[in-house]
Design a protein around this motif. Structure first.
Motif, mmCIF file in Angstrom:
data_model
loop_
_atom_site.group_PDB
_atom_site.id
_atom_site.type_symbol
_atom_site.label_atom_id
_atom_site.label_comp_id
_atom_site.label_asym_id
_atom_site.label_seq_id
_atom_site.Cartn_x
_atom_site.Cartn_y
_atom_site.Cartn_z
ATOM 1 N N LEU A 223 0.830 -1.200 0.000
ATOM 2 C CA LEU A 223 0.000 0.000 0.000
ATOM 3 C C LEU A 223 0.869 1.256 0.000
ATOM 4 O O LEU A 223 0.594 2.216 -0.728
ATOM 5 C CB LEU A 223 -0.938 0.004 1.209
ATOM 6 N N LEU A 224 1.922 1.260 0.799
ATOM 7 C CA LEU A 224 2.822 2.414 0.838
ATOM 8 C C LEU A 224 3.391 2.707 -0.549
ATOM 9 O O LEU A 224 3.519 3.874 -0.947
ATOM 10 C CB LEU A 224 3.965 2.158 1.826
ATOM 11 N N MET A 225 3.739 1.670 -1.281
ATOM 12 C CA MET A 225 4.371 1.844 -2.594
ATOM 13 C C MET A 225 3.352 2.042 -3.720
ATOM 14 O O MET A 225 3.735 2.243 -4.872
ATOM 15 C CB MET A 225 5.256 0.631 -2.914
ATOM 16 N N SER A 226 2.066 1.988 -3.392
ATOM 17 C CA SER A 226 1.024 2.170 -4.406
ATOM 18 C C SER A 226 0.747 3.652 -4.626
ATOM 19 O O SER A 226 1.330 4.509 -3.963
ATOM 20 C CB SER A 226 -0.266 1.467 -3.966
ATOM 21 N N ASP A 227 -0.176 3.944 -5.532
ATOM 22 C CA ASP A 227 -0.561 5.337 -5.772
ATOM 23 C C ASP A 227 -2.006 5.595 -5.358
ATOM 24 O O ASP A 227 -2.669 6.470 -5.884
ATOM 25 C CB ASP A 227 -0.356 5.706 -7.246
ATOM 26 N N TYR A 228 -2.500 4.831 -4.367
ATOM 27 C CA TYR A 228 -3.905 4.906 -3.958
ATOM 28 C C TYR A 228 -4.007 5.610 -2.611
ATOM 29 O O TYR A 228 -3.382 5.203 -1.622
ATOM 30 C CB TYR A 228 -4.495 3.501 -3.861
ATOM 31 N N ALA A 229 -4.802 6.673 -2.538
ATOM 32 C CA ALA A 229 -4.862 7.512 -1.333
ATOM 33 C C ALA A 229 -6.062 7.230 -0.436
ATOM 34 O O ALA A 229 -6.089 7.691 0.711
ATOM 35 C CB ALA A 229 -4.869 8.987 -1.727
ATOM 36 N N GLN A 230 -7.065 6.509 -0.919
ATOM 37 C CA GLN A 230 -8.241 6.218 -0.101
ATOM 38 C C GLN A 230 -7.948 5.041 0.851
ATOM 39 O O GLN A 230 -7.004 4.281 0.636
ATOM 40 C CB GLN A 230 -9.437 5.881 -0.993
ATOM 41 N N PRO A 231 -8.747 4.882 1.901
ATOM 42 C CA PRO A 231 -8.500 3.775 2.839
ATOM 43 C C PRO A 231 -8.593 2.405 2.177
ATOM 44 O O PRO A 231 -9.400 2.187 1.263
ATOM 45 C CB PRO A 231 -9.619 3.944 3.882
ATOM 46 N N VAL A 232 -7.761 1.486 2.670
ATOM 47 C CA VAL A 232 -7.749 0.103 2.179
ATOM 48 C C VAL A 232 -7.757 -0.844 3.372
ATOM 49 O O VAL A 232 -6.940 -0.713 4.288
ATOM 50 C CB VAL A 232 -6.510 -0.180 1.298
ATOM 51 N N ASN A 233 -8.691 -1.799 3.361
ATOM 52 C CA ASN A 233 -8.727 -2.858 4.370
ATOM 53 C C ASN A 233 -7.583 -3.841 4.128
ATOM 54 O O ASN A 233 -7.397 -4.317 2.998
ATOM 55 C CB ASN A 233 -10.030 -3.660 4.285
ATOM 56 N N ILE A 234 -6.843 -4.157 5.186
ATOM 57 C CA ILE A 234 -5.861 -5.237 5.118
ATOM 58 C C ILE A 234 -6.145 -6.174 6.298
ATOM 59 O O ILE A 234 -6.072 -5.770 7.461
ATOM 60 C CB ILE A 234 -4.412 -4.725 5.197
ATOM 61 N N GLY A 235 -6.503 -7.391 5.982
ATOM 62 C CA GLY A 235 -6.817 -8.375 7.008
ATOM 63 C C GLY A 235 -7.148 -9.700 6.350
ATOM 64 O O GLY A 235 -7.171 -9.817 5.123
ATOM 65 N N ASN A 236 -7.395 -10.690 7.163
ATOM 66 C CA ASN A 236 -7.722 -12.022 6.663
ATOM 67 C C ASN A 236 -9.233 -12.238 6.736
ATOM 68 O O ASN A 236 -9.818 -12.150 7.825
ATOM 69 C CB ASN A 236 -7.000 -13.082 7.500
ATOM 70 N N PRO A 237 -9.897 -12.500 5.600
ATOM 71 C CA PRO A 237 -11.351 -12.631 5.624
ATOM 72 C C PRO A 237 -11.866 -13.967 6.168
ATOM 73 O O PRO A 237 -13.073 -14.200 6.190
ATOM 74 C CB PRO A 237 -11.732 -12.470 4.144
ATOM 75 N N ASN A 238 -10.965 -14.833 6.622
ATOM 76 C CA ASN A 238 -11.366 -16.124 7.181
ATOM 77 C C ASN A 238 -11.913 -15.895 8.588
ATOM 78 O O ASN A 238 -11.170 -15.731 9.542
ATOM 79 C CB ASN A 238 -10.161 -17.069 7.206
ATOM 80 N N GLU A 239 -13.226 -15.897 8.701
ATOM 81 C CA GLU A 239 -13.925 -15.502 9.927
ATOM 82 C C GLU A 239 -14.159 -16.700 10.838
ATOM 83 O O GLU A 239 -14.416 -17.813 10.371
ATOM 84 C CB GLU A 239 -15.256 -14.866 9.523
#
Length: 319
Positions: A223-239
């Motif tokens: 994400l740091l190296m990307s060009d995207y400024a909006q929020p991004v979820n980072i997590g594991n979707p295995n609930e």
């Protein structure tokens, strides 16, 4: 520069950026962080540590490419004891880091959290969901600190053209977590190691999604190296429900203790699962370490600690 560098996530980020051959400036006031997490880096020429509270003015000499703002109490046992410091690091600390980024023309990534969604009415949680947060409840000091963090970060991006990135971190675990920090995984393992019954709040039907720290760090880096400024979820979707998770820990540890149930804390989220569609499409990221493997690594780490660490009480904080 990495703030909160002596904490769980901050220390792993220090390791990652050292491996990527960066000069790392680590900053922490050690209110919840632990120098033992980064002491192996002190001998390196491209690593330096500043004992500093980012809620106060920050000065760093020379050039900065990137700032990662991870300074904040992150567990309920901490932010419920030091609510004002938690609000200050989310507000004043973020303001100071953004000001430094503006001055240095550096890109800044701020660590937000799934707690901005509160006790969600939408499941799984997408970045477009605005959340269901009680601003005056006991958890509000953390939730609203992070929501303000996102707002001021976007303001600096919009009005000062600062390069900003916002990550919303879901439950993460792994080595260097504190056994006494009050979160489900270290609490369960700590109780199993001490031969105590595992404490599950409510009926255990509330869910969480656990991401191994190595996966999270990879997502942060991308994400740091990307060009995207909006929020991004980072997590594991295995609930998984907390009751089932407690049973997994019992099986892993081979403990013969039982599960005990206590009343649900105020405003405790009933569901937590990230929608990671954006992370997949924008960053090409998704978790690769499954929960069984991650739990095994984490348990081995905790088991290797001196036994006095197993029952060490949380530190007392000045008000």
């Amino acid at each position: 520069m990495i703030t909160g560098a002596a904490g769980f996530l901050g220390s792993h980020l220090c390791d990652r950026f050292i491996r990527e051959d960066y000069h790392v400036i680590a900053m922490d006031n050690l209110i919840t962080g632990d120098l033992r997490n980064i002491e192996h880096l002190f001998k390196l020429e491209n690593f330096e540590f500043f004992h500093h509270d980012v809620s106060k003015f920050i000065h760093v000499a020379g050039h900065l490419d990137y700032i990662l703002h991870f300074a904040s109490p992150a567990s309920p046992i901490d932010y419920l004891k030091i609510p004002i410091q938690t609000l200050k690091v989310g507000a004043l600390g973020t303001h100071n880091c953004l000001g430094l980024a503006k001055e240095k023309k550096a890109r800044i990534l701020v660590a937000s959290t799934s707690e901005v969604y509160g006790d969600p009415l939408v499941h799984p949680q997408t970045e477009e969901y605005w959340g269901n947060v009680n601003p005056v409840g006991p958890r509000g000091v953390y939730d609203e600190a992070k929501r303000f963090m996102e707002s001021i970060t976007m303001a600096y991006h919009t009005y000062h053209n600062v390069e900003t990135r916002i990550i919303r971190i879901f439950n993460t675990y792994g080595p260097r977590m504190r056994l006494n920090d009050g979160r489900a995984l270290p609490a369960f393992i700590g109780q199993a190691l001490r031969g105590e019954d595992l404490t599950v709040f409510g009926d255990g039907s509330q869910t969480r999604s656990f991401c191994y720290v190595d996966d999270l760090v990879e997502g942060i880096y991308r994400l740091l190296m990307s060009d995207y400024a909006q929020p991004v979820n980072i997590g594991n979707p295995n609930e998984i429900s907390l009751k089932d998770f407690a049973e997994e820990v019992l099986k892993l540890t081979g403990s013969s203790v039982k599960i005990s149930y206590k009343p649900l804390p105020v405003d405790d989220p009933k569901q937590r699962r990230p929608d990671i569609t954006k992370a997949k499409s924008l960053l090409g990221w998704e978790p690769t370490v499954d929960r069984a493997e991650g739990l095994k690594r984490t348990y081995e780490y905790f088991k290797s600690l001196p036994k006095e660490e197993w029952s060490r009480q949380p530190k007392e904080f000045k008000k």
